[in-house]
Design an enzyme around this catalytic site. Structure first.
Site, PDB file in Angstrom:
ATOM      1  N   GLY A  11      44.782  46.814  28.490  1.00 44.78           N
ATOM      2  CA  GLY A  11      45.203  48.122  28.983  1.00 44.78           C
ATOM      3  C   GLY A  11      46.717  48.256  28.979  1.00 44.78           C
ATOM      4  N   ARG A  72      41.590  46.082  22.598  1.00 42.13           N
ATOM      5  CA  ARG A  72      40.788  44.936  23.020  1.00 42.13           C
ATOM      6  C   ARG A  72      39.965  44.496  21.813  1.00 42.13           C
ATOM      7  NH1 ARG A  72      41.034  48.163  27.708  1.00 42.13           N
ATOM      8  NH2 ARG A  72      41.715  46.996  29.553  1.00 42.13           N
ATOM      9  N   ASP A 103      44.796  39.221  32.091  1.00 41.65           N
ATOM     10  CA  ASP A 103      44.042  37.971  32.027  1.00 41.65           C
ATOM     11  C   ASP A 103      43.318  37.774  30.699  1.00 41.65           C
ATOM     12  OD1 ASP A 103      42.236  39.997  32.480  1.00 41.65           O
ATOM     13  OD2 ASP A 103      41.298  39.089  34.236  1.00 41.65           O
ATOM     14  N   THR A 126      50.201  44.667  33.419  1.00 42.79           N
ATOM     15  CA  THR A 126      48.994  45.299  33.959  1.00 42.79           C
ATOM     16  C   THR A 126      49.341  46.006  35.254  1.00 42.79           C
ATOM     17  OG1 THR A 126      46.825  44.869  34.980  1.00 42.79           O
ATOM     18  CG2 THR A 126      48.400  43.055  34.973  1.00 42.79           C
ATOM     19  N   ASP A 128      47.371  46.491  37.670  1.00 41.96           N
ATOM     20  CA  ASP A 128      46.523  46.030  38.775  1.00 41.96           C
ATOM     21  C   ASP A 128      47.201  45.047  39.715  1.00 41.96           C
ATOM     22  OD1 ASP A 128      44.405  47.593  37.984  1.00 41.96           O
ATOM     23  OD2 ASP A 128      43.489  46.037  36.755  1.00 41.96           O
ATOM     24  N   ASP A 130      47.195  41.839  39.713  1.00 46.51           N
ATOM     25  CA  ASP A 130      46.153  40.895  40.113  1.00 46.51           C
ATOM     26  C   ASP A 130      46.330  39.497  39.531  1.00 46.51           C
ATOM     27  OD1 ASP A 130      45.711  41.656  37.505  1.00 46.51           O
ATOM     28  OD2 ASP A 130      43.555  41.946  37.728  1.00 46.51           O
ATOM     29  N   ARG A 172      39.699  47.815  39.745  1.00 42.86           N
ATOM     30  CA  ARG A 172      38.294  47.405  39.669  1.00 42.86           C
ATOM     31  C   ARG A 172      38.038  46.131  40.459  1.00 42.86           C
ATOM     32  NH1 ARG A 172      36.171  47.672  33.776  1.00 42.86           N
ATOM     33  NH2 ARG A 172      36.825  49.809  34.205  1.00 42.86           N
TER      34      ARG A 172
END
Length: 321
Positions: A11, A72, A103, A126, A128, A130, A172
């Protein structure tokens, strides 16, 4: 090392272009030939390479998205795909890789090194936030500010009509965006994938708040275990049928837009750090920033270790009574 490839994968996130720019200009400064790989691992398999000099990355630091495009690649997950990618890199004389992504990007780079010995360094691109081994990921700050701007506008409507708005933000598997937006936006509550049974807590909070305040903002991370914003709103409506509810899903606007100053500086530091690390013989690590210092974390740890949420959830209780 005379030739390094750089690519963005997974992403997109605001600041990726700033990271590409920093990697390229650091390489050029160090006398390294830099090559852009289009569309991540897909372009590596297809042999879609472009030369990147200092001028080629001019005027991109302020742009969102990625000039190298992103994708992807299911084909890269196969041994045949990775073999084709290696052969294309070998033909080009590329000796190392700067991987900008999350990741999945780092997992692919780690497997690729084990199979073919191509050194790689990663920059965490990213929204996120995370990945373990960095306080912030590239794009997170921009995503938070984009969501916050939307919530500030939604608040005006919520107040005008005495409504309860459920605002769903991206995340997510991580509630980082939701948590920071909720605190900064003065939300009544936040639902996070890391916190179980928060729907019951929400009902308790709302029971108290509805006697004091006629409108509320509830922030919901898309990965919350009770479902997305629509499901949470439906569940709350069952217990409080008289409330006027609305749902806003912010979606992909959080991944776009010009990166903030924080994201531009972070991306610049990490892009440069990746190239320097490769030239110093490092491989299989993610460059991150912890306590304002650049640190290198093995891909395996960055991916597998759980990154804790910042200890700010209690601020909602203190400040929004």
């Amino acid at each position: 090392m005379k030739k390094i490839g750089v690519f963005t994968s997974g992403g997109d996130s605001p600041g990726m272009n700033a990271c590409v720019r920093a990697a390229v200009r650091t390489g050029v400064f160090r006398g390294v030939e830099m090559v852009g790989i289009m569309r991540g691992y897909s372009g590596m398999i297809e042999g879609d390479f472009i030369p990147l000099g200092a001028d080629a990355v001019g005027n991109i630091i302020q742009r969102g998205g990625t000039i190298l495009k992103s994708a992807r690649s299911k084909e890269f997950m196969t041994p045949e795909g990775r073999k084709q990618a290696y052969e294309n890199l070998k033909k080009q004389g590329i000796e190392g890789l700067v991987c900008i992504g999350g990741d999945g990007t780092f997992t692919g780079a780690d497997i690729f090194f084990k199979e073919y010995g191509i050194p790689s360094m990663g920059a965490p691109g990213t929204i996120d936030n995370d990945l373990y081994g960095t306080d912030y990921t590239i794009g997170f700050d921009t995503a938070v500010n984009t969501a916050l701007d939307a919530i500030d506008k939604i608040r005006d409507t919520a107040d005008s009509h005495d409504r309860v708005f459920f605002v769903e933000v991206m995340g997510r598997h991580s509630g980082s965006i939701a948590l920071e937006v909720a605190v900064a936006g003065g939300a009544s509550a936040v639902l996070l994938p890391e916190v179980n049974d928060d729907i019951d807590t929400l009902k308790d909070i709302f029971n108290e708040r509805k006697r004091k305040k006629s409108f509320s903002i509830i922030v919901v991370a898309e990965g919350d275990e009770d479902g997305g914003a629509y499901k949470v709103a439906e569940e709350l409506k069952k217990q409080f049928p008289d409330i006027d509810t609305r749902v806003s899903i912010l979606g992909h606007i959080q991944r776009g837009g010009n990166p903030t100053a924080n994201d531009r500086v972070l991306a610049t530091r990490l892009g440069a750090a990746c190239v320097e690390a490769l030239l110093n013989g490092e491989t299989g690590k993610m460059a991150g920033v912890l306590n304002s210092q650049v640190v290198l974390t093995p891909f395996s740890e960055a991916i597998k270790k759980r990154k804790p949420l910042p200890d700010i959830l209690q601020l909602l209780q203190y400040t929004n009574v």
